[in-house]
Design a protein around this motif. Structure first.
Motif, PDB file in Angstrom:
ATOM      1  N   GLY A 294       0.841  -1.265  -0.165  1.00  0.00           N
ATOM      2  CA  GLY A 294      -0.001   0.060   0.026  1.00  0.00           C
ATOM      3  C   GLY A 294       0.875   1.131   0.084  1.00  0.00           C
ATOM      4  O   GLY A 294       2.214   1.184   0.013  1.00  0.00           O
ATOM      5  N   VAL A 295      -0.038   2.218   0.176  1.00  0.00           N
ATOM      6  CA  VAL A 295       0.947   3.645  -0.081  1.00  0.00           C
ATOM      7  C   VAL A 295       0.985   4.248   1.582  1.00  0.00           C
ATOM      8  O   VAL A 295      -0.118   4.353   2.287  1.00  0.00           O
ATOM      9  CB  VAL A 295       0.190   4.676  -0.709  1.00  0.00           C
ATOM     10  N   GLY A 296       2.163   4.686   1.814  1.00  0.00           N
ATOM     11  CA  GLY A 296       2.426   5.319   2.835  1.00  0.00           C
ATOM     12  C   GLY A 296       2.683   4.454   4.383  1.00  0.00           C
ATOM     13  O   GLY A 296       2.976   3.245   4.066  1.00  0.00           O
ATOM     14  N   LYS A 297       2.661   5.141   5.503  1.00  0.00           N
ATOM     15  CA  LYS A 297       2.949   4.531   6.734  1.00  0.00           C
ATOM     16  C   LYS A 297       2.070   3.391   7.061  1.00  0.00           C
ATOM     17  O   LYS A 297       2.381   2.595   8.002  1.00  0.00           O
ATOM     18  CB  LYS A 297       3.174   5.477   7.969  1.00  0.00           C
ATOM     19  N   GLY A 298       0.913   3.239   6.529  1.00  0.00           N
ATOM     20  CA  GLY A 298      -0.131   2.415   6.977  1.00  0.00           C
ATOM     21  C   GLY A 298       0.377   0.908   6.849  1.00  0.00           C
ATOM     22  O   GLY A 298       0.249  -0.106   7.648  1.00  0.00           O
ATOM     23  N   VAL A 299       1.269   0.582   5.645  1.00  0.00           N
ATOM     24  CA  VAL A 299       2.152  -0.717   5.798  1.00  0.00           C
ATOM     25  C   VAL A 299       2.928  -0.976   6.634  1.00  0.00           C
ATOM     26  O   VAL A 299       2.803  -2.232   7.060  1.00  0.00           O
ATOM     27  CB  VAL A 299       2.655  -0.604   4.154  1.00  0.00           C
ATOM     28  N   ILE A 300       3.564  -0.236   7.264  1.00  0.00           N
ATOM     29  CA  ILE A 300       4.501  -0.218   8.340  1.00  0.00           C
ATOM     30  C   ILE A 300       3.702  -0.753   9.495  1.00  0.00           C
ATOM     31  O   ILE A 300       4.162  -1.259  10.187  1.00  0.00           O
ATOM     32  CB  ILE A 300       5.726   1.181   8.588  1.00  0.00           C
ATOM     33  N   ARG A 301       2.721   0.111   9.782  1.00  0.00           N
ATOM     34  CA  ARG A 301       2.098  -0.310  10.921  1.00  0.00           C
ATOM     35  C   ARG A 301       1.252  -1.598  10.836  1.00  0.00           C
ATOM     36  O   ARG A 301       1.340  -2.517  11.819  1.00  0.00           O
ATOM     37  CB  ARG A 301       0.817   0.534  10.956  1.00  0.00           C
ATOM     38  N   LEU A 302       1.053  -2.091   9.622  1.00  0.00           N
ATOM     39  CA  LEU A 302       0.595  -3.534   9.682  1.00  0.00           C
ATOM     40  C   LEU A 302       1.621  -4.418   9.898  1.00  0.00           C
ATOM     41  O   LEU A 302       1.409  -5.541  10.466  1.00  0.00           O
ATOM     42  CB  LEU A 302      -0.256  -3.705   8.213  1.00  0.00           C
ATOM     43  N   ARG A 303       2.763  -4.213   9.261  1.00  0.00           N
ATOM     44  CA  ARG A 303       4.011  -5.021   9.354  1.00  0.00           C
ATOM     45  C   ARG A 303       4.338  -5.181  10.841  1.00  0.00           C
ATOM     46  O   ARG A 303       4.456  -6.396  11.379  1.00  0.00           O
ATOM     47  CB  ARG A 303       4.877  -4.224   8.767  1.00  0.00           C
ATOM     48  N   ASP A 304       4.345  -4.227  11.573  1.00  0.00           N
ATOM     49  CA  ASP A 304       4.671  -3.847  13.083  1.00  0.00           C
ATOM     50  C   ASP A 304       3.559  -4.848  13.900  1.00  0.00           C
ATOM     51  O   ASP A 304       3.859  -5.312  14.747  1.00  0.00           O
ATOM     52  CB  ASP A 304       4.824  -2.637  13.633  1.00  0.00           C
ATOM     53  N   LEU A 305       2.267  -4.650  13.493  1.00  0.00           N
ATOM     54  CA  LEU A 305       1.389  -5.094  14.106  1.00  0.00           C
ATOM     55  C   LEU A 305       1.612  -6.818  14.039  1.00  0.00           C
ATOM     56  O   LEU A 305       1.411  -7.540  15.091  1.00  0.00           O
ATOM     57  CB  LEU A 305      -0.007  -4.887  13.484  1.00  0.00           C
ATOM     58  N   LEU A 306       1.788  -7.318  12.823  1.00  0.00           N
ATOM     59  CA  LEU A 306       1.933  -8.823  12.781  1.00  0.00           C
ATOM     60  C   LEU A 306       3.148  -9.170  13.315  1.00  0.00           C
ATOM     61  O   LEU A 306       3.023 -10.339  13.880  1.00  0.00           O
ATOM     62  CB  LEU A 306       1.802  -9.011  11.184  1.00  0.00           C
ATOM     63  N   ARG A 307       4.083  -8.354  13.224  1.00  0.00           N
ATOM     64  CA  ARG A 307       5.473  -9.146  13.859  1.00  0.00           C
ATOM     65  C   ARG A 307       5.209  -9.091  15.221  1.00  0.00           C
ATOM     66  O   ARG A 307       5.823  -9.794  16.095  1.00  0.00           O
ATOM     67  CB  ARG A 307       6.628  -8.120  13.101  1.00  0.00           C
ATOM     68  N   GLY A 308       4.915  -8.003  15.434  1.00  0.00           N
ATOM     69  CA  GLY A 308       4.757  -7.780  17.287  1.00  0.00           C
ATOM     70  C   GLY A 308       3.958  -8.668  17.945  1.00  0.00           C
ATOM     71  O   GLY A 308       3.931  -8.957  19.165  1.00  0.00           O
ATOM     72  N   ALA A 309       2.790  -9.459  17.072  1.00  0.00           N
ATOM     73  CA  ALA A 309       1.882 -10.533  17.494  1.00  0.00           C
ATOM     74  C   ALA A 309       2.661 -11.490  17.539  1.00  0.00           C
ATOM     75  O   ALA A 309       1.852 -12.534  18.079  1.00  0.00           O
ATOM     76  CB  ALA A 309       0.589 -10.384  16.601  1.00  0.00           C
TER      77      ALA A 309
END
Ligand SMILES: Cc1cc2nc3c(=O)[nH]c(=O)nc-3n(C[C@H](O)[C@H](O)[C@H](O)COP(=O)(O)OP(=O)(O)OC[C@H]3O[C@@H](n4cnc5c(N)ncnc54)[C@H](O)[C@@H]3O)c2cc1C
Length: 246
Positions: A219-234
């Motif tokens: 996707g475009v922008g920082k939302g992609v990084i939030r999703l990455r961090d959500l999944l890795r953090g989980a």
């Protein structure tokens, strides 16, 4: 007798290739696909998810902009790129000015956000928004053709129904492939990132304790990084969460 397929063009890490616009398809007034074929007559070889880097001459400058290949690498016809207008985006405006028969230069394919062989895991999760479905579409085709099919779920966000690209095709795959399901999120562009986050969290984080899935997020922008961090953090492994931020 069917003629032999054209020879494959080896991936060009450096050097320029030249392609002709064979066909144009408008998904919406601001979203377009170009179908391109190499003027060499060869077939472009790429991994699902990879992009090409297009040379964009703008008079005062020459830009190079990446565009993901949206088509199935098994297709022997022209390959497809899909893009949308962006505010102040002169590079993409140039692409919108291309006509059938025009040629353009590019290099590639490039990119490690790609699937060669679908990983043999119980479930693959894909998350995309708008035209970022382009690499995901290509990856889905490879994953669906896998000999040991995983369960595949796609969460796809767009600002309205018109911008849910390839909707008829996704519906058809959902009907015919028992291992594939998808859901769409229609939301204001400023809310898309939060909605994707909530859905991914409910489905793949708080939904169960399985942490063996693999993910592909684009996707475009920082939302992609939030999703990455959500999944890795989980608790999903770093190398299981693949992402590409535009
Ligand atoms: C690896 C990679 C693959 C890409 N593949 C595609 C693709 O398949 N299709 C596609 O449309 N774009 C894709 N992009 C984005 C594309 O390369 C350009 O950035 C975009 O078309 C705008 O370029 P520009 O020169 O017109 O404007 P710029 O002046 O470079 O960008 C203007 C603004 O638009 C934002 N932006 C970039 N892309 C988008 C978008 N799609 N929607 C909304 N805002 C955006 C940028 O963050 C920037 O702030 C990809 C980017 C990357 C890094």
């Amino acid at each position: 007798m069917t003629p032999d397929p054209p020879a494959a063009e080896a991936p060009a890490r450096r050097g320029t290739l030249n392609a002709r616009v064979e066909r144009i398809f408008d998904h919406a007034s601001d979203t377009r696909s170009l179908f391109l074929s190499l003027t060499s007559g060869k077939h472009l070889r790429f991994l699902p998810g990879q992009f090409i880097s297009i040379t964009i001459p703008l008079g005062d400058e020459t830009r190079s902009r990446p565009y993901s290949v949206a088509s199935d690498p098994e297709d022997r016809g022209p390959f497809e790129i899909c893009f949308n207008r962006v505010e102040g985006g002169r590079g993409v405006a140039w692409l919108f000015d291309r006509r059938v028969g025009d040629t353009l230069d590019f290099s590639g394919p490039f990119g490690a956000f790609a699937i060669d062989r679908a990983p043999e895991v119980a479930e693959l999760g894909f998350i995309a928004e708008g035209t970022a479905i382009a690499p995901i579409r290509s990856m889905l085709k490879r994953a669906l053709a896998s000999s040991s099919p995983s369960k595949i779920h796609l969460i796809y966000a767009a600002p309205d129904r018109e911008h849910v690209l390839y909707a008829a095709e996704l519906d058809e795959i959902a009907r015919s492939a028992p291992n594939f399901s998808y859901e769409t999120v229609i939301a204001h562009p400023e809310e898309i990132s939060d909605r994707l986050f909530e859905l991914a969290q409910a489905r793949w984080v708080t939904g169960d304790a399985d942490r063996m899935r693999h993910f592909y997020v684009c996707g475009v922008g920082k939302g992609v990084i939030r999703l990455r961090d959500l999944l890795r953090g989980a608790g999903y492994e770093r190398r299981s969460v693949h992402y590409e931020q535009w």
